[in-house]
Scaffold this motif. Structure first.
Motif, PDB file in Angstrom:
ATOM      1  N   SER A 412      16.994  43.699  48.684  1.00  0.00           N
ATOM      2  CA  SER A 412      15.768  44.191  49.314  1.00  0.00           C
ATOM      3  C   SER A 412      15.845  45.701  49.507  1.00  0.00           C
ATOM      4  O   SER A 412      16.850  46.227  50.009  1.00  0.00           O
ATOM      5  N   THR A 413      14.792  46.390  49.124  1.00  0.00           N
ATOM      6  CA  THR A 413      14.765  47.846  49.278  1.00  0.00           C
ATOM      7  C   THR A 413      14.671  48.263  50.741  1.00  0.00           C
ATOM      8  O   THR A 413      14.957  49.420  51.069  1.00  0.00           O
ATOM      9  N   THR A 414      14.300  47.328  51.635  1.00  0.00           N
ATOM     10  CA  THR A 414      14.199  47.680  53.052  1.00  0.00           C
ATOM     11  C   THR A 414      15.566  47.766  53.719  1.00  0.00           C
ATOM     12  O   THR A 414      15.658  48.097  54.901  1.00  0.00           O
ATOM     13  N   ALA A 427      15.768  43.661  65.639  1.00  0.00           N
ATOM     14  CA  ALA A 427      16.840  42.926  64.971  1.00  0.00           C
ATOM     15  C   ALA A 427      16.827  43.232  63.478  1.00  0.00           C
ATOM     16  O   ALA A 427      15.855  43.766  62.930  1.00  0.00           O
ATOM     17  N   ALA A 428      17.909  42.875  62.806  1.00  0.00           N
ATOM     18  CA  ALA A 428      18.042  43.161  61.374  1.00  0.00           C
ATOM     19  C   ALA A 428      17.016  42.383  60.565  1.00  0.00           C
ATOM     20  O   ALA A 428      16.735  41.220  60.851  1.00  0.00           O
ATOM     21  N   ASP A 429      16.458  43.042  59.556  1.00  0.00           N
ATOM     22  CA  ASP A 429      15.547  42.366  58.634  1.00  0.00           C
ATOM     23  C   ASP A 429      16.308  41.669  57.515  1.00  0.00           C
ATOM     24  O   ASP A 429      15.783  40.786  56.851  1.00  0.00           O
ATOM     25  N   ASN A 430      17.537  42.112  57.271  1.00  0.00           N
ATOM     26  CA  ASN A 430      18.310  41.590  56.147  1.00  0.00           C
ATOM     27  C   ASN A 430      19.624  41.021  56.677  1.00  0.00           C
ATOM     28  O   ASN A 430      20.523  41.752  57.073  1.00  0.00           O
ATOM     29  N   ALA A 431      19.723  39.734  56.694  1.00  0.00           N
ATOM     30  CA  ALA A 431      20.915  39.084  57.217  1.00  0.00           C
ATOM     31  C   ALA A 431      22.041  39.126  56.182  1.00  0.00           C
ATOM     32  O   ALA A 431      21.799  39.162  54.979  1.00  0.00           O
ATOM     33  N   GLY A 432      23.267  39.106  56.689  1.00  0.00           N
ATOM     34  CA  GLY A 432      24.409  39.018  55.791  1.00  0.00           C
ATOM     35  C   GLY A 432      24.880  40.358  55.297  1.00  0.00           C
ATOM     36  O   GLY A 432      24.221  41.378  55.431  1.00  0.00           O
ATOM     37  N   ARG A 433      26.044  40.377  54.682  1.00  0.00           N
ATOM     38  CA  ARG A 433      26.657  41.594  54.183  1.00  0.00           C
ATOM     39  C   ARG A 433      26.156  41.884  52.776  1.00  0.00           C
ATOM     40  O   ARG A 433      25.991  40.977  51.961  1.00  0.00           O
ATOM     41  N   VAL A 434      25.901  43.137  52.478  1.00  0.00           N
ATOM     42  CA  VAL A 434      25.410  43.522  51.156  1.00  0.00           C
ATOM     43  C   VAL A 434      26.477  43.301  50.104  1.00  0.00           C
ATOM     44  O   VAL A 434      26.229  42.809  49.025  1.00  0.00           O
ATOM     45  N   SER A 435      27.710  43.695  50.386  1.00  0.00           N
ATOM     46  CA  SER A 435      28.777  43.553  49.402  1.00  0.00           C
ATOM     47  C   SER A 435      30.110  43.487  50.127  1.00  0.00           C
ATOM     48  O   SER A 435      30.218  43.836  51.300  1.00  0.00           O
ATOM     49  N   GLN A 436      31.115  43.012  49.427  1.00  0.00           N
ATOM     50  CA  GLN A 436      32.466  43.108  49.956  1.00  0.00           C
ATOM     51  C   GLN A 436      32.849  44.583  50.030  1.00  0.00           C
ATOM     52  O   GLN A 436      32.542  45.353  49.126  1.00  0.00           O
TER      53      GLN A 436
END
Length: 625
Positions: A412-414, A427-436
């Motif tokens: 997601s670009t956001t 709160a965060a719009d994007n749950a979880g980690r983007v990358s290791q």
């Protein structure tokens, strides 16, 4: 332990006296601890070096739904970052003798002169037809129109048109003398009361320059209080480091990269031929030039990229270890941004519990590389808190570039965006980690490439980027290109090269910064820039863009030139030019340099032929005669 500034102050004093370096987690009461340190120094003759950090407003307070585990993890991350060594920033000395020039309407200029004349040596340049007043002995008066303004504290250079000095001699009414068409002046302090557009862009960042609307109540007194202090020797930070050999601004008068020139808010950067130069007197240290420089020719002394990525990585690592999840990061200014966070913490919902703040002098310093480095460190979102619309516009292009890379990796670009203060509690719009998390080692381009590759599930086609991006390929139109290799000879980064054995243009995409020197150099307009990010290994090795077989000399067989070029020349000359009609001169075009000279020298129609060599005469010839 708490209340170090109150009931537990004795504990703070004991630690200050033991000689070990100390970090006190209370930024608000920093002046109190400085005074306490002075008292400890006076009593014990030594005091431990210490620093302070705010973990209450920035991490300790949150909404009723805040998770204590996250808050504690954020506090630990901030404390860990505060213990990293701070970069050393060089300084330079600026001398100001207090020579002041005031420009504006007669009434306001004279009033300002009266306010500062005791501390500054004042000259008033009035620009209206107001009533002439007899000046005091503390300042001079002239009349003229400001046309040019340059410089900063201690080195302003001003130019005026139709300058008339006030004639104080003789009897009768006061009057101005004969006008000079142009006049120049130098001063240390420049007070601009004209009321129109300021003389400099981002004038608030121009040290020694004061601008005000003269009709606004209290403005003259406000300026006078500060201007009076601009006398003496001052230390100014040298915010940047410039490596001109890396600059891709220009080559051989062919225009190239102008990114730093385009974004500098104070116009401290100017062209100096093949590279740019930066006026350290004018530079305000915003860092926007370093954020957009594609070759790292400009780096910041105060917040070097390596130090910034180290802070980013340490905070992410500590937070993950404490909270077992990915944090988010928000860049903010140390002034207005800090105040906004403090107000939100004390009177609002506070920062979101997973949002780690990172304060900078200017958010202009944040470029796409810093954003991607944060994702590489394992942050789920990277936000930039803009103080105003100017800040938002300053980072817009770099955020757009980072978003294009995120979109190219199917994220997601956001995850990267500019926010306002009222969004800090969200709160965060994007749950979880983007990358290791990856190891943040290398320069801006290296870390950007590795971070994007880490976010990509798989390497597909190159990621399309916005125009002006510092990554990309070039395309050569084979129908236009003559393989003159002018582009190769002027490429400032070595992205373009040639083949040692045949006419060919080779290209290493990872080295290309899209400066445009090759495009502006090409005499056939055969080159097109194509902004993109290729994550494959093909971008790391040279590849052929355009090449042809060489033409072989018809006499000796040695390859020379480009076959298509030689054939094109022959086609244009044979039987179409008087020198190449009904003659074998066209064959000379098909020969290498050596064979061409030999053929011309020994040919029947050689312009260098001298006829038959005469027979050598001997003594017998003379006796016979």
């Amino acid at each position: 332990m708490d209340q170090l500034c109150g009931k537990n102050m004795r504990i703070a004093a004991e630690h200050l006296g033991d000689g070990n370096e100390l970090l006190i987690a209370c930024g608000q009461q920093a002046p109190l601890f400085e005074r306490l340190g002075e008292d400890v120094q006076a009593e014990t003759q030594h005091c431990a070096p210490f620093s302070t950090i705010d973990i209450r407003d920035r991490a300790g307070w949150g909404s009723a739904n805040a998770k204590p585990k996250r808050l504690h993890a954020k506090q630990a991350a901030l404390v860990a970052a505060a213990q990293l060594p701070a970069p050393m920033v060089p300084v330079k000395s600026i001398q100001s003798s207090g020579v002041c020039c005031i420009v504006g309407p007669t009434e306001q200029a004279i009033r300002m002169a009266e306010l500062v004349q005791d501390e500054l040596g004042v000259t008033c340049i009035v620009n209206d037809a107001g009533p002439i007043q007899l000046p005091s002995a503390g300042y001079n008066v002239a009349k003229g129109q400001l046309t040019v303004a340059q410089g900063a504290l201690g080195c302003f250079k001003l130019e005026f048109a139709q300058l008339q000095t006030l004639n104080l001699a003789g009897r009768g009414a006061l009057g101005y003398g004969e006008a000079e068409a142009t006049a120049r002046s130098e001063c240390d302090v420049f007070i601009d009361l004209r009321g129109g557009e300021p003389a400099f862009p981002s004038y608030q960042k121009r040290n020694g320059y004061f601008w005000a609307d003269p009709t606004k109540a209290g403005e003259l007194e406000r300026i006078a209080l500060t201007a009076r202090d601009r006398v003496g020797e001052f230390e100014k930070s040298v915010y940047f480091k410039l490596e001109t050999s890396l600059c891709a601004h220009s080559r051989a008068n062919q225009p190239g990269c102008t990114r730093c020139l385009d974004v500098c808010p104070t116009e401290a950067i100017f062209s100096a031929g093949d590279h740019v130069e930066i006026n350290s007197d004018i530079c305000a240290g915003c860092g926007s030039c370093a954020a957009v420089c594609p070759t790292s020719a400009v780096t910041m002394n105060e917040t070097p990229f390596e130090a910034l990525t180290q802070v980013i990585a340490v905070m992410a690592k500590v937070y993950r270890e404490q909270a077992d999840e990915a944090p988010r990061l928000v860049f903010h200014t140390l002034g207005t941004g800090n105040d906004a966070i403090a107000r939100l913490a004390r009177y609002g919902a506070g920062l979101a519990d997973d949002l780690i703040p990172l304060g900078l002098e200017h958010v202009d310093r944040v470029g796409h590389a810093e954003i991607l480095a944060a994702f590489g460190a394992g942050y789920a979102e990277v936000l930039i808190l803009a103080d105003n619309e100017t800040d938002r516009q300053a980072v817009a292009a770099e955020v757009e570039l980072a978003q294009a890379m995120l979109g190219g990796t199917h994220h997601s670009t956001t995850r990267a965006r500019v926010i306002a203060a009222d969004e800090l509690s969200a709160a965060a719009d994007n749950a979880g980690r983007v990358s290791q998390p990856i190891l943040l080692v290398g320069g801006r381009r290296d870390i950007t490439r590795v971070s994007v590759a880490a976010m990509a599930d798989r390497i597909e086609a190159p990621i399309a980027l916005p125009a002006g991006a510092p990554y990309g390929a070039i395309e050569i139109n084979p129908d236009k290109c003559t393989l003159c290799l002018a582009c190769v000879s002027l490429c400032p980064t070595g992205a373009l090269g040639d083949h040692p054995d045949r006419p060919e243009v080779q290209f290493t995409e990872n080295a290309c910064v899209q400066c445009g020197v090759c495009e502006s150099t090409c005499p056939e307009t055969a080159i097109i820039l194509k902004p993109r990010l290729d994550l494959s290994n093909d971008a790391l090795i040279p590849r052929a863009l355009h090449g042809e077989d060489p033409f072989e000399c018809i006499s000796c067989g040695i390859p020379f030139g480009v076959a298509s070029t030689i054939n094109r020349i022959v086609e244009k000359l044979e039987n179409k030019h008087w020198m190449y009609t009904n003659t074998d001169n066209v064959q000379l075009v098909k020969m290498c340099n050596d064979c061409r000279v030999k053929s011309q020298f020994h040919g029947d129609n050689s312009p260098m032929a001298m006829g038959e060599r005469p027979r050598i005469r001997t003594s017998d010839d003379y006796r016979d005669s």
